[in-house]
Design a protein around this motif. Structure first.
Motif, PDB file in Angstrom:
ATOM      1  N   UNK A 242       0.883  -0.898   0.038  1.00 28.58           N
ATOM      2  CA  UNK A 242       0.078   0.129   0.049  1.00 28.58           C
ATOM      3  C   UNK A 242       0.649   1.460   0.111  1.00 28.58           C
ATOM      4  N   UNK A 243       0.410   2.379   0.508  1.00 24.74           N
ATOM      5  CA  UNK A 243       0.802   3.651   0.330  1.00 24.74           C
ATOM      6  C   UNK A 243       2.020   3.613   1.654  1.00 24.74           C
ATOM      7  N   UNK A 244       3.454   4.164   1.116  1.00 24.32           N
ATOM      8  CA  UNK A 244       4.112   5.215   2.420  1.00 24.32           C
ATOM      9  C   UNK A 244       3.969   6.616   2.122  1.00 24.32           C
ATOM     10  N   UNK A 245       4.483   6.609   3.441  1.00 26.62           N
ATOM     11  CA  UNK A 245       5.306   7.787   3.599  1.00 26.62           C
ATOM     12  C   UNK A 245       6.695   8.152   4.440  1.00 26.62           C
ATOM     13  N   UNK A 246       8.267   9.126   3.779  1.00 20.33           N
ATOM     14  CA  UNK A 246       8.362   9.652   4.892  1.00 20.33           C
ATOM     15  C   UNK A 246       9.545   9.253   3.844  1.00 20.33           C
ATOM     16  N   UNK A 247      11.062   9.655   4.304  1.00 22.14           N
ATOM     17  CA  UNK A 247      12.104   9.306   3.745  1.00 22.14           C
ATOM     18  C   UNK A 247      13.023   7.991   3.908  1.00 22.14           C
ATOM     19  N   UNK A 248      13.522   7.938   2.061  1.00 23.82           N
ATOM     20  CA  UNK A 248      14.187   6.363   1.746  1.00 23.82           C
ATOM     21  C   UNK A 248      16.025   7.084   1.213  1.00 23.82           C
ATOM     22  N   UNK A 249      16.594   7.276   2.210  1.00 23.67           N
ATOM     23  CA  UNK A 249      17.768   7.771   2.345  1.00 23.67           C
ATOM     24  C   UNK A 249      19.143   6.729   1.450  1.00 23.67           C
ATOM     25  N   UNK A 250      19.267   7.061   0.291  1.00 27.04           N
ATOM     26  CA  UNK A 250      20.160   5.970  -0.498  1.00 27.04           C
ATOM     27  C   UNK A 250      21.506   6.602  -0.749  1.00 27.04           C
ATOM     28  N   UNK A 251      22.465   6.174  -0.507  1.00 27.25           N
ATOM     29  CA  UNK A 251      23.805   6.474  -0.272  1.00 27.25           C
ATOM     30  C   UNK A 251      23.870   5.293  -2.318  1.00 27.25           C
ATOM     31  N   UNK A 252      25.147   7.022  -3.381  1.00 30.84           N
ATOM     32  CA  UNK A 252      24.829   6.891  -4.342  1.00 30.84           C
ATOM     33  C   UNK A 252      26.266   6.681  -4.418  1.00 30.84           C
ATOM     34  N   UNK A 253      26.952   5.752  -4.969  1.00 25.96           N
ATOM     35  CA  UNK A 253      28.645   5.456  -5.289  1.00 25.96           C
ATOM     36  C   UNK A 253      29.205   5.728  -6.919  1.00 25.96           C
ATOM     37  N   UNK A 254      29.333   6.715  -7.589  1.00 27.41           N
ATOM     38  CA  UNK A 254      29.512   6.640  -9.260  1.00 27.41           C
ATOM     39  C   UNK A 254      31.119   7.502  -8.954  1.00 27.41           C
TER      40      UNK A 254
ATOM     41  N   UNK B  48      24.064  16.386  -1.433  1.00 31.75           N
ATOM     42  CA  UNK B  48      22.653  15.361  -1.300  1.00 31.75           C
ATOM     43  C   UNK B  48      21.479  16.188  -1.838  1.00 31.75           C
ATOM     44  N   UNK B  49      20.368  15.543  -3.139  1.00 34.16           N
ATOM     45  CA  UNK B  49      19.356  15.691  -3.988  1.00 34.16           C
ATOM     46  C   UNK B  49      18.343  14.994  -3.731  1.00 34.16           C
ATOM     47  N   UNK B  50      17.326  15.538  -3.611  1.00 30.94           N
ATOM     48  CA  UNK B  50      16.250  14.949  -3.182  1.00 30.94           C
ATOM     49  C   UNK B  50      15.357  15.013  -4.452  1.00 30.94           C
ATOM     50  N   UNK B  51      14.094  13.902  -4.489  1.00 30.70           N
ATOM     51  CA  UNK B  51      13.099  13.689  -5.323  1.00 30.70           C
ATOM     52  C   UNK B  51      12.035  13.273  -4.266  1.00 30.70           C
ATOM     53  N   UNK B  52      10.543  14.038  -4.546  1.00 27.10           N
ATOM     54  CA  UNK B  52       9.418  13.618  -4.474  1.00 27.10           C
ATOM     55  C   UNK B  52       8.908  13.062  -5.150  1.00 27.10           C
TER      56      UNK B  52
ATOM     57  N   UNK C 111       4.601  10.730  -1.548  1.00 22.83           N
ATOM     58  CA  UNK C 111       4.540  10.372   0.239  1.00 22.83           C
ATOM     59  C   UNK C 111       5.688  10.556   0.337  1.00 22.83           C
ATOM     60  N   UNK C 112       6.617   9.656  -0.710  1.00 22.20           N
ATOM     61  CA  UNK C 112       8.245   9.845   0.414  1.00 22.20           C
ATOM     62  C   UNK C 112       8.928  10.735  -0.446  1.00 22.20           C
ATOM     63  N   UNK C 113      10.004  10.478  -0.023  1.00 22.85           N
ATOM     64  CA  UNK C 113      11.193  11.881  -0.937  1.00 22.85           C
ATOM     65  C   UNK C 113      12.155  10.670  -0.156  1.00 22.85           C
ATOM     66  N   UNK C 114      12.849  10.731  -1.610  1.00 22.49           N
ATOM     67  CA  UNK C 114      14.259   9.959  -2.091  1.00 22.49           C
ATOM     68  C   UNK C 114      14.856  10.989  -2.130  1.00 22.49           C
ATOM     69  N   UNK C 115      16.275  10.756  -0.884  1.00 26.48           N
ATOM     70  CA  UNK C 115      16.862  11.441  -0.866  1.00 26.48           C
ATOM     71  C   UNK C 115      18.352  11.357  -0.819  1.00 26.48           C
ATOM     72  N   UNK C 116      19.279  11.177  -1.962  1.00 24.13           N
ATOM     73  CA  UNK C 116      20.208  10.872  -3.133  1.00 24.13           C
ATOM     74  C   UNK C 116      21.529  11.619  -1.713  1.00 24.13           C
TER      75      UNK C 116
END
Length: 456
Positions: free
Chosen positions: A40-52, A89-93, A96-101
């Motif tokens: 179902x639906x989710x809300x909050x923040x997903x924090x992703x460590x990006x290595x490139x 740090x970049x963010x995409x919403x 209701x979920x924010x993806x924090x890169x």
């Protein structure tokens, strides 16, 4: 008395960053920051460590990996992609979920990648890791961080087949949407065996994991199809003394040769081949724009004016491709090509479909799990068929036995770029429209194969 939640960051500080096998189940962030559920639906923040790698000679590898990932998030969120391939740090919403890169520059260096990954998990408490263009860096991160902490990790675009085939690197929390060298070789070998009149092949490869994986998988497929392997030779990256080796293949009676190399070696191989008088064809894989530029410049130097007929007569290709912008005609890919070209000024390249799909899979996993907790996201990724991909709806499926996504591959011939693509493909040659398509089941190392040592 309520049990006190201990975050991964706190646990790592208490126990150190090596030998922490007891943390295999600790894959989420702080409990107050992550919602959990079973769909179902989710809300909050997903924090992703990006290595490139986004600096140095191979920064384009990291740029296109990021651009593909950003485009996958943009597609899912119906927005524009993040423009800059830079650290920070970049963010995409999305909903209701924010993806924090948290984007970090590995500089294509193994030690740097390990240090950055450790810091992202230990000090910044990310929920997921994504990245590594270098297979060496990916292997190090998996062994020292991912497997030690249990943090869900999506590898890409690092392409060594061993990452999802060897027992030392495969794990229940390690996934890869990006295509790998086994898929290159198995699709190329299938095409050579089933759709050409080639009956004997000489194999060449770079003397490290990439080249060895190409040669080993070509050998397995070709021998199974009854094609005679007349010999094989591994050479260092940048090798230039090709005349003698190419003559050996000619003297052995080869109808085709395979070159498992990158841009550091291919121009020298192509120059020697074009300057010689050989009866066989050259097979292998299409690489990124920088390699196509090198190949095209070599052809221009040797042929003068490039025409479709002149390039065809060289007996270079057809080659397999993991993905290029013109290999798929569907609504998702069309939108991907449009948004990517508009944002970055170039068309999507070899690595971009796999990293687009990695981002798409993360969002899908969050939505299916109804949770922003890392462990829930990882559980949802297992066995997932990714709905939105540049290869079309349901174009990638993570295999249950090794978490490698299987997807279709194509075969294309090198052709002159032409006016239509001059502004967005800065190379004299490009892949043609598909000559053949090789299905996902055929190109993937099957469970139980001698080269598949991963069992989850």
């Amino acid at each position: 008395m309520a049990r006190k939640h201990i975050s991964r960051r706190q646990a790592l500080r208490l126990l150190g960053t090596t030998g922490i096998t007891g943390l295999a189940g600790c894959t989420g962030g702080d409990s107050e920051r992550a919602d959990s559920g079973s769909g179902g639906s989710s809300s909050g923040t997903v924090s992703i460590g990006v290595l490139q790698p986004i600096s140095g000679d191979l920064k384009y590898y990291g740029e296109q990996a990021l651009w593909g990932f950003y485009s996958g998030l943009a597609y899912k969120g119906e927005t524009d992609p993040i423009e800059k391939a830079s650290t920070g740090t970049r963010s995409v919403t999305i909903g209701d979920t924010t993806y924090e890169l948290h984007v970090r520059d590995t500089q294509f260096d193994t030690d740097t990648a390990q240090t950055l990954a450790t810091n992202l998990v230990q000090n910044e408490d990310v929920d997921l890791l994504f990245g590594c263009a270098s297979s060496g860096a990916a292997t190090r991160v998996i062994k020292t961080v991912s497997k030690q902490t249990g943090i869900p990790t999506l590898i890409g675009p690092a392409a060594s087949a061993s990452i999802t085939a060897d027992s030392e690197t495969c794990a229940a929390n390690v996934f890869r949407a990006s295509e790998n060298t086994a898929m290159d070789a198995r699709s190329g070998g299938t095409y050579v065996a089933q759709q050409t009149d080639v009956d004997s092949v000489y194999l060449f490869g770079a003397d490290y994991s990439f080249g060895k994986a190409v040669v080993n998988n070509y050998r397995a497929v070709l021998e199974a199809e009854g094609i005679e392997i007349l010999g094989e030779k591994f050479v260092p990256q940048g090798y230039s003394e090709w005349e003698g080796l190419l003559k050996n293949a000619e003297d052995a009676g080869a109808a085709g040769i395979v070159g498992g190399f990158t841009v550091s070696t291919l121009p020298q191989l192509f120059t020697a081949f074009l300057n010689g008088d050989y009866s066989y064809r050259v097979f292998g894989g299409f690489a990124t724009r920088i390699t196509n530029a090198a190949m095209g410049q070599t052809l221009q130097k040797e042929l003068g004016s490039l025409t479709k007929n002149a390039v065809k007569k060289t007996k270079l290709g057809p080659f397999t491709t993991r993905y290029h912008w013109n290999q798929y005609d569907n609504e998702i890919n069309n939108e991907f090509v449009n948004m990517y070209t508009k944002t970055y000024g170039v068309v999507p390249d070899l690595f971009t479909a796999g990293t687009f799909t990695a981002a798409s899979a993360i969002v899908q996993a969050v939505e299916e799990a109804g949770s922003t907790d890392g462990s829930d996201i990882g559980a949802a990724l297992g066995g997932m068929t990714v709905v939105d991909t540049p290869k079309g709806p349901d174009g990638y499926t993570f295999q249950g036995y090794n978490n490698q996504a299987r997807s279709e591959m194509t075969v294309a011939a090198p052709v002159p770029t032409g006016d239509a693509w001059t502004d967005s493909w800065d190379a004299p040659v490009r892949p043609s429209d598909p000559v053949a398509r090789i299905d996902a089941d055929t190109v993937t190392i099957p469970k139980g194969a001698d080269s598949m040592a991963c069992t989850l």
